[in-house]
Enzyme design. Sequence first.
Site, PDB file in Angstrom:
ATOM      1  N   ALA A 234       8.903   2.466 -15.681  1.00  0.00           N
ATOM      2  CA  ALA A 234       8.830   1.479 -16.799  1.00  0.00           C
ATOM      3  C   ALA A 234      10.311   1.903 -17.761  1.00  0.00           C
ATOM      4  O   ALA A 234      10.971   2.918 -17.499  1.00  0.00           O
ATOM      5  CB  ALA A 234       8.049   1.871 -17.955  1.00  0.00           C
ATOM      6  N   LYS A 238      13.890  -1.487 -11.887  1.00  0.00           N
ATOM      7  CA  LYS A 238      14.024  -0.991 -10.633  1.00  0.00           C
ATOM      8  C   LYS A 238      12.777  -1.482  -9.946  1.00  0.00           C
ATOM      9  O   LYS A 238      12.726  -2.145  -8.525  1.00  0.00           O
ATOM     10  CB  LYS A 238      14.186   0.290 -10.384  1.00  0.00           C
ATOM     11  N   ASP A 279       0.443  10.501 -15.588  1.00  0.00           N
ATOM     12  CA  ASP A 279       1.461  11.664 -15.554  1.00  0.00           C
ATOM     13  C   ASP A 279       1.692  12.152 -14.089  1.00  0.00           C
ATOM     14  O   ASP A 279       0.869  12.331 -13.435  1.00  0.00           O
ATOM     15  CB  ASP A 279       0.770  12.877 -16.516  1.00  0.00           C
ATOM     16  N   CYS A 348      20.417   8.637 -15.525  1.00  0.00           N
ATOM     17  CA  CYS A 348      21.557   8.121 -16.095  1.00  0.00           C
ATOM     18  C   CYS A 348      22.138   9.273 -16.971  1.00  0.00           C
ATOM     19  O   CYS A 348      22.201   9.011 -18.339  1.00  0.00           O
ATOM     20  CB  CYS A 348      20.902   6.879 -17.166  1.00  0.00           C
TER      21      CYS A 348
END
Length: 410
Positions: A234, A238, A279, A348
């Site tokens: 999320a 992508k 998870d 990132c």
Amino acid sequence: MDIPGLPARQAALNLIDAVLRRGETIEQAAGAALARVRGDADRALARAIAGEALRWKADLDLLIDSATRQRLPDDAKPRAVLELMLAQVLRLETPAHAAIATGLPLLAGGPRRLAHGVFSTLMKRHASLPEAPALPDAVVARWAGRADAIAVGLAVPPPLDLALRDPEHTAEWAEKLGGISLMPGHVRLGRGAAVESLDGFHEGAWWVQDLAASLPARFLGRGEGRRVLDLCAAPGGKTLQLAAAGWDVTALDISKRRLDRLKENLGRTRLAAQVVQTDALSWQPDTSFDGILLDAPCTATGTCRRHPDVLHRIGPRQIEEMGELQARLLERATGWLKPGGVLVYAVCSLEHEEGEGQAIKVALSPLPIQADELPPGLTPMQEGWLRTDPGMLADAGGVDGFFIARWRKE
């Protein structure tokens, strides 16, 4: 008496306080800070003021210190108010009288005369900012020889990048939207475009995604119906890329709120993926995958040109915590690959510990990124990895900072 524009300035001050004192992101703090601000324009103004004050904080502080006999404490409210006032005049082209009228009331019961005097002195001196913002000392120490080049890319907020559902129509969409393209499937527009009003939004022809952020999914190639796992997927850029490239996508994320955005984007673009909320550290798939994309949780320091708060709230503790999580996710992901399957790891982040420091631990066969897979101006590292930073492609508007590596399971 109500002062027009004052709530937006108070909100901006609250946003900066949340970042510097509590280590929150602007996004996390926005709900409470903007609660009393009416109108989208004023809410956007509050964010812009806070963002520019944080982007240029080191330089603004130098100006303030040059106009005071005794240095104001770092956490003094007059310093923060002066930063807001100067950011408006020097970056947002706010008239000085408007900055005064909406800035000094923030110091009710405080040293207004001091703030007014410092501000007036700097205006009389025709104070200005350098071409590129100075980075905080701790950031310079971490980024070492890269810091100056990165700072050049932080001078202005980034343009708007779009990823296209059908790369074959890149030239058509670039012309229709009045943008430029740096590689197939990408269109770049100027800042300030109202996204939902642009051609192609409602029919799902594209989605907003920084050029560097679009690269990890590209490195998996065409899917041709094969199974791919998008870990930590999320809000879904992508996932959309992989689905558009013909992969059978399983998109996994722990956040229901962020997955709701992913589902909205799937609906708008009419693309399909199996969405799993769980998870990744406890989940077990019922099969292995031909491809896995792990865009791992990280400090996000690579997004500093759009989120300058990361320059002031990320330090060794957060980097270490993220590194531990990334290592655990990488270990699990490698076990879910089919023989011959490909793993792409991305963050990132501009931190070595989250990029190169993780890549050297992966016990798979390297699958080097090739120059012909990249837009002109970007080059793979000697190891076959890729690192981008905001100083790259600066003439075309720059890119976010990413580290990306790829392997194959023999």
